[in-house]
Motif scaffolding. Structure first.
Motif, short mmCIF file in Angstrom:
data_model
loop_
_atom_site.label_atom_id
_atom_site.label_comp_id
_atom_site.label_asym_id
_atom_site.label_seq_id
_atom_site.Cartn_x
_atom_site.Cartn_y
_atom_site.Cartn_z
N THR A 96 32.70 34.24 36.50
CA THR A 96 31.57 35.15 36.37
C THR A 96 31.98 36.62 36.46
O THR A 96 31.15 37.49 36.18
CB THR A 96 30.53 34.86 37.47
OG1 THR A 96 31.11 35.13 38.77
CG2 THR A 96 30.09 33.41 37.42
N LEU A 97 33.21 36.88 36.83
CA LEU A 97 33.68 38.27 36.95
C LEU A 97 34.24 38.74 35.62
O LEU A 97 34.84 37.97 34.87
CB LEU A 97 34.76 38.38 38.03
CG LEU A 97 34.32 38.07 39.47
CD1 LEU A 97 35.52 38.18 40.41
CD2 LEU A 97 33.21 39.02 39.92
N GLN A 98 34.05 40.03 35.34
CA GLN A 98 34.54 40.64 34.10
C GLN A 98 35.81 41.42 34.40
O GLN A 98 35.91 42.08 35.44
CB GLN A 98 33.49 41.56 33.49
CG GLN A 98 33.91 42.16 32.14
CD GLN A 98 32.80 43.01 31.55
OE1 GLN A 98 31.75 43.16 32.14
NE2 GLN A 98 33.05 43.57 30.38
N GLY A 99 36.78 41.36 33.48
CA GLY A 99 38.05 42.05 33.67
C GLY A 99 37.91 43.55 33.65
O GLY A 99 36.84 44.10 33.34
N PRO A 100 38.98 44.29 34.01
CA PRO A 100 38.94 45.76 34.04
C PRO A 100 38.55 46.36 32.70
O PRO A 100 37.84 47.37 32.66
CB PRO A 100 40.35 46.15 34.45
CG PRO A 100 40.89 44.94 35.16
CD PRO A 100 40.26 43.77 34.48
N ALA A 101 39.00 45.80 31.59
CA ALA A 101 38.65 46.31 30.27
C ALA A 101 37.34 45.68 29.81
O ALA A 101 37.07 44.50 30.05
CB ALA A 101 39.76 46.03 29.26
N LYS A 102 36.51 46.45 29.14
CA LYS A 102 35.21 45.97 28.69
C LYS A 102 35.42 44.82 27.69
O LYS A 102 36.16 44.93 26.73
CB LYS A 102 34.41 47.10 28.05
CG LYS A 102 32.99 46.71 27.67
CD LYS A 102 32.21 47.89 27.13
CE LYS A 102 30.79 47.49 26.78
NZ LYS A 102 30.01 48.64 26.24
N GLY A 103 34.73 43.73 27.94
CA GLY A 103 34.84 42.58 27.06
C GLY A 103 36.09 41.77 27.26
O GLY A 103 36.32 40.81 26.53
N ASP A 104 36.91 42.14 28.24
CA ASP A 104 38.17 41.42 28.46
C ASP A 104 37.89 40.15 29.27
O ASP A 104 37.13 40.18 30.24
CB ASP A 104 39.14 42.33 29.22
CG ASP A 104 40.53 41.73 29.32
OD1 ASP A 104 40.75 40.68 28.70
OD2 ASP A 104 41.38 42.32 30.01
#
Length: 323
Positions: A128-136
């Motif tokens: 559920t967590l999103q990476g540092p880069a958007k959409g990563d």
């Protein structure tokens, strides 16, 4: 009328004064040269002790940057080279030192990220967590609510909450452990000659290469609790910071039938189940530890101390790791 006294001839002829001066100079050199070498060796050894302490502080600051930047290798590399100004404060001196090491060795320094390893993200990554880069879709391990995560994994049937692939708990997966190798150029030529002589005895190929070039390898290790969600980053292209799997120090747990086990991947060998208290929800972080050969670090009951021998629990850290 007085009679002249006669003296018997001397048993040993008189030695000319100039010859006596030469003998005195030879005796002085025979005594002074070992004393001078001992003095130079003492100066070199004192500098090694100072360098060891400075590298520990620089590496600790580097790890602190990594804990707040999701263990990003590029951020840690910048922090480490910025910290080298403690050793080389003159303007432009750090750039010259790194350029010289890059020319001689091909790699000016090396940091290995030992924790968290690749398999820790297979076991503990939160989708559920999103990476540092958007959409990563970069895998991340959740840093908050660690106590609840640990209880959930135990309820899934994971013994002691340890992942089936990494052997790590969520607390250990939220721990940053990095090991530095720094090549030191001895102050005096005699020490560099000694390093070249001992190079064939080095077991590690990189240490052998550095010693053959006249450098003395230093190694320091630091372990700090993460303050952000660890992310699965690639190695730096130039090889200054890499991720290496470590031998599994805790036995691989056996999982009962029906336990929720992550799918198998082609990742490297498991990482050690080293134990450092994590940043649990509502709890304070423990102080960071810089391990040396005389220090000890306690465990949280889930395994041995980070970088510790599995039998004795003594922290493992080589300061002079050439041999």
């Amino acid at each position: 009328m007085t009679t002249a006294r006669t003296h018997p001839p001397l048993a040993c002829p008189l030695v000319p004064a100039r010859a006596q001066q030469g003998m005195s100079m030879m005796g002085f050199l025979a005594t002074a040269i070992p004393v001078i070498w001992l003095g130079l060796g003492g100066v070199e050894l004192a500098y090694w002790m100072q360098l060891r302490q400075a590298l520990s502080l620089i590496l600790l600051d580097t790890a602190r940057v990594g804990t707040t930047r999701q263990a990003e290798p590029a951020a840690m590399a910048r922090a480490f080279e910025q910290g080298l100004h403690r050793l080389h404060p003159a303007p432009g001196e750090v750039s010259r030192v790194l350029a010289r090491r890059h020319q001689d060795l091909g790699l000016p320094w090396h940091i290995v990220v030992q924790l968290p390893d690749r398999k820790a993200f297979v076991d503990h990554a939160d989708p559920t967590l999103q990476g540092p880069a958007k959409g990563d879709r970069q895998p991340l391990i959740r840093n908050d609510h660690q106590a609840a995560q640990h209880a959930r994994r135990q309820a899934q049937g994971w013994p002691q909450g340890r992942g089936p692939l990494s052997g790590l708990t969520i607390h250990e997966a939220n721990t940053l452990r990095i090991a530095l190798r720094w090549p030191h150029k001895p102050l005096f030529p005699g020490a560099a000659i000694l390093m070249k002589t001992l190079a064939p005895l080095a077991r590690d190929p990189r240490n052998r290469q550095w010693m053959a070039a006249g450098y003395l390898p230093f190694r320091r290790t630091v372990t700090v609790a993460m303050q952000s969600d660890p992310a699965d980053w690639p190695d730096l292209p130039d090889g200054r910071i890499t991720h290496e799997a470590q031998p599994l120090r805790n036995p691989a747990p056996s999982y009962p039938a029906g336990a929720d086990i992550p799918p198998q991947t082609s990742a490297d060998s498991p990482s050690p189940g080293s134990s450092t208290a994590g940043n649990g929800h509502g709890g304070a972080n423990p102080p960071p530890n810089v391990f040396d050969e005389q220090g000890r670090s306690g465990s949280d009951g889930g395994g041995s101390a980070p970088g510790a021998d599995p039998e004795t629990g003594t922290p493992i850290n080589e300061d002079l790791c050439g041999l």
